[in-house]
Design an enzyme around this catalytic site. Sequence first.
Site, PDB file in Angstrom:
ATOM      1  N   ASP A  36      57.328  30.420  21.804  1.00  0.00           N
ATOM      2  CA  ASP A  36      58.407  30.540  22.794  1.00  0.00           C
ATOM      3  C   ASP A  36      58.198  31.729  23.741  1.00  0.00           C
ATOM      4  OD1 ASP A  36      58.762  32.459  20.945  1.00  0.00           O
ATOM      5  OD2 ASP A  36      60.893  32.090  20.604  1.00  0.00           O
ATOM      6  N   HIS A 242      31.930  36.190  36.527  1.00  0.00           N
ATOM      7  CA  HIS A 242      33.350  36.169  36.160  1.00  0.00           C
ATOM      8  C   HIS A 242      33.597  36.846  34.810  1.00  0.00           C
ATOM      9  CE1 HIS A 242      34.003  32.491  39.005  1.00  0.00           C
ATOM     10  NE2 HIS A 242      33.992  33.636  39.650  1.00  0.00           N
ATOM     11  N   ASP A 259      35.769  44.850  39.765  1.00  0.00           N
ATOM     12  CA  ASP A 259      36.385  43.975  40.769  1.00  0.00           C
ATOM     13  C   ASP A 259      37.842  43.851  40.362  1.00  0.00           C
ATOM     14  OD1 ASP A 259      37.269  41.957  42.439  1.00  0.00           O
ATOM     15  OD2 ASP A 259      35.499  40.673  42.144  1.00  0.00           O
ATOM     16  N   ASP A 270      41.886  42.851  46.942  1.00  0.00           N
ATOM     17  CA  ASP A 270      40.692  42.405  46.218  1.00  0.00           C
ATOM     18  C   ASP A 270      39.538  43.343  46.560  1.00  0.00           C
ATOM     19  OD1 ASP A 270      38.707  40.981  44.955  1.00  0.00           O
ATOM     20  OD2 ASP A 270      38.831  39.215  46.256  1.00  0.00           O
ATOM     21  N   HIS A 349      26.471  33.782  45.290  1.00  0.00           N
ATOM     22  CA  HIS A 349      27.809  33.406  45.769  1.00  0.00           C
ATOM     23  C   HIS A 349      27.908  33.641  47.269  1.00  0.00           C
ATOM     24  CE1 HIS A 349      29.116  37.658  45.987  1.00  0.00           C
ATOM     25  NE2 HIS A 349      28.590  37.826  44.787  1.00  0.00           N
ATOM     26  N   HIS A 353      36.112  35.256  51.315  1.00  0.00           N
ATOM     27  CA  HIS A 353      37.137  34.198  51.289  1.00  0.00           C
ATOM     28  C   HIS A 353      38.366  34.729  51.991  1.00  0.00           C
ATOM     29  CE1 HIS A 353      38.876  36.636  48.017  1.00  0.00           C
ATOM     30  NE2 HIS A 353      37.644  36.721  47.541  1.00  0.00           N
ATOM     31  N   HIS A 360      42.233  33.897  46.539  1.00  0.00           N
ATOM     32  CA  HIS A 360      41.430  32.973  47.366  1.00  0.00           C
ATOM     33  C   HIS A 360      42.465  32.205  48.173  1.00  0.00           C
ATOM     34  CE1 HIS A 360      37.987  33.126  44.179  1.00  0.00           C
ATOM     35  NE2 HIS A 360      38.150  34.254  44.825  1.00  0.00           N
ATOM     36  N   GLU A 383      32.055  40.582  50.692  1.00  0.00           N
ATOM     37  CA  GLU A 383      31.658  40.993  49.345  1.00  0.00           C
ATOM     38  C   GLU A 383      30.267  40.530  48.924  1.00  0.00           C
ATOM     39  OE1 GLU A 383      33.730  38.854  46.165  1.00  0.00           O
ATOM     40  OE2 GLU A 383      35.066  38.000  47.669  1.00  0.00           O
ATOM     41  N   TYR A 387      22.445  40.646  41.806  1.00  0.00           N
ATOM     42  CA  TYR A 387      22.563  40.577  40.340  1.00  0.00           C
ATOM     43  C   TYR A 387      21.181  40.250  39.786  1.00  0.00           C
ATOM     44  CZ  TYR A 387      27.112  39.819  42.424  1.00  0.00           C
ATOM     45  OH  TYR A 387      28.210  39.933  43.222  1.00  0.00           O
ATOM     46  N   ARG A 404      28.106  44.708  43.384  1.00  0.00           N
ATOM     47  CA  ARG A 404      28.857  44.025  44.449  1.00  0.00           C
ATOM     48  C   ARG A 404      29.712  45.071  45.136  1.00  0.00           C
ATOM     49  NH1 ARG A 404      30.599  40.166  41.793  1.00  0.00           N
ATOM     50  NH2 ARG A 404      32.711  40.723  41.146  1.00  0.00           N
ATOM     51  N   GLU A 406      32.940  45.114  47.810  1.00  0.00           N
ATOM     52  CA  GLU A 406      33.904  44.189  48.406  1.00  0.00           C
ATOM     53  C   GLU A 406      35.044  44.937  49.090  1.00  0.00           C
ATOM     54  OE1 GLU A 406      36.019  41.668  45.556  1.00  0.00           O
ATOM     55  OE2 GLU A 406      36.503  40.263  47.165  1.00  0.00           O
TER      56      GLU A 406
HETATM   57  N1  GLY Z   1      38.105  38.840  42.668  1.00  0.00           N
HETATM   58  C1  GLY Z   1      37.822  37.521  43.018  1.00  0.00           C
HETATM   59  C2  GLY Z   1      36.862  37.470  44.109  1.00  0.00           C
HETATM   60  O1  GLY Z   1      36.307  38.479  44.488  1.00  0.00           O
HETATM   61  O2  GLY Z   1      36.639  36.439  44.697  1.00  0.00           O
HETATM   62 MN    MN Z   2      36.924  38.426  46.525  1.00  0.00          MN
HETATM   63 MN    MN Z   3      36.959  40.484  44.060  1.00  0.00          MN
END
Ligand code: GLY
Ligand code: MN
Ligand code: MN
Length: 435
Positions: A36, A242, A259, A270, A349, A353, A360, A383, A387, A404, A406
């Site tokens: 619950d 991820h 991140d 972000d 990647h 975005h 996103h 970003e 890697y 990375r 960003e």
């Molecule tokens: N933190 C999600 C992205 O960078 O897309």
């Molecule tokens: Mn992002």
């Molecule tokens: Mn991010």
Amino acid sequence: MTHIHSFIARRQQLAAQIQSGIVIVPTAPERLRNRDAHYPYRFDSYFYYLTGFREPEAILVLIAATEQAPSRHILFCREKDKEREIWDGFRYGPEAAKEAFGFDEAYSLARLDELLGNLLANQSAVHTLFGQDSDWDRRIVGWINRVREQSRAGVVAPSEIHDCRVWLDEMRLIKNTEELQIMQRAADISVQAHQRAMQMVSPGMREYEIEAELLYTFCRHGAQAPAYTSIVAGGANACVLHYVQNNAVLKSGDLLLIDAGCELDGYASDITRTFPVNGTFSAAQRDVYQLVLAAQAAAIEQVKPGNLWNDPHQAALQVLAQGFVDLGLCRGSVDGVLESGDYKRFYMHRTGHWLGMDVHDAGEYKLKGEWRSFQPGMVLTVEPGCYISPAEDVPQHFWNIGIRIEDDALVTPTGHELLTQAAPKTIAEIEEIMQ
Ligand code: GLY
Ligand code: MN
Ligand code: MN
């Protein structure tokens, strides 16, 4: 805080765009986590965008104006309930919600089935979040069929169902001044969180100890939640895009990729920063870091009105591919590396975005098959990363480096502005704050 008039104006804009028919938009359901206990509640972004109303169990009904009648803005929500409010806290109830959120009418959600028949009668089309949730889709069809049952009484049921996200996504893509103020505050809080992480980290700590510093900073500055699960990835974990386990020991000599961004009043930030656990970049880490930083600078440079969505990505790829060849990660010519896609071994990647209520965020990236162009008021992330997993043909000093960088960029009339500018980013800035 967004002024109530902005929500009303959005409803008016949507009603004008659909021209005729009825809009029905529900907020998100509460979801059980186990037995619950619920997940922390988060309203639906589209619903909130049109109402400013944060309670669960609510539905917006909006009827477009006709020649005979003006538009009607209607809210269905939970009734006042003194007993429940002792347990769960304040709820508006229809009467107070109508005033506070600028509706023409408001009713108890318990009356939805009873009243919706009349509201749907003789409307040409239903506009809703169609295709997002199959239970909701079935309810919409059920309501329409109940109106159809009255056809012998001369009532006409809506003959079309439209996905109103087509309109809302375009509206959400361009942020107004109030939205940008919230997004700037969200970004400022996240910048502080990253600064604190850089100051607090030391070898031997666990990744979750740093995650705790991020959450502490979000929370103590009034952010309601992280905008997404924070990635706190030491060493090789940074090569898992991820990674969210966040439980490994942080080692001297490794990098730490974070991140993380908070959500404030419905809007996301972000940010990714990558820095050495012991405060000093090694030579190999420096080489890769400078490359990613140069790729990001080239990408950010492309963010300006008129340029296409894909331009930043192409600019980042060009710099990265050249760097991969120079560092001995890829072989052959830069053009060859770009053409074959060999760079994807180290950069798999895309470069960003849309950013807004959702991390996103809503908004198409192509229009009629072509990359869309930037317009003032759009917000996007930039970003790029690199890697490097261990492999025989990769120089060993680069193994397990994952980087990375960003930032969140607003398109302005003359170019761009970085909402996250204040987060330390150059090697000198990072090594200094980590002293
Ligand atoms: N933190 C999600 C992205 O960078 O897309
Ligand atoms: Mn992002
Ligand atoms: Mn991010």
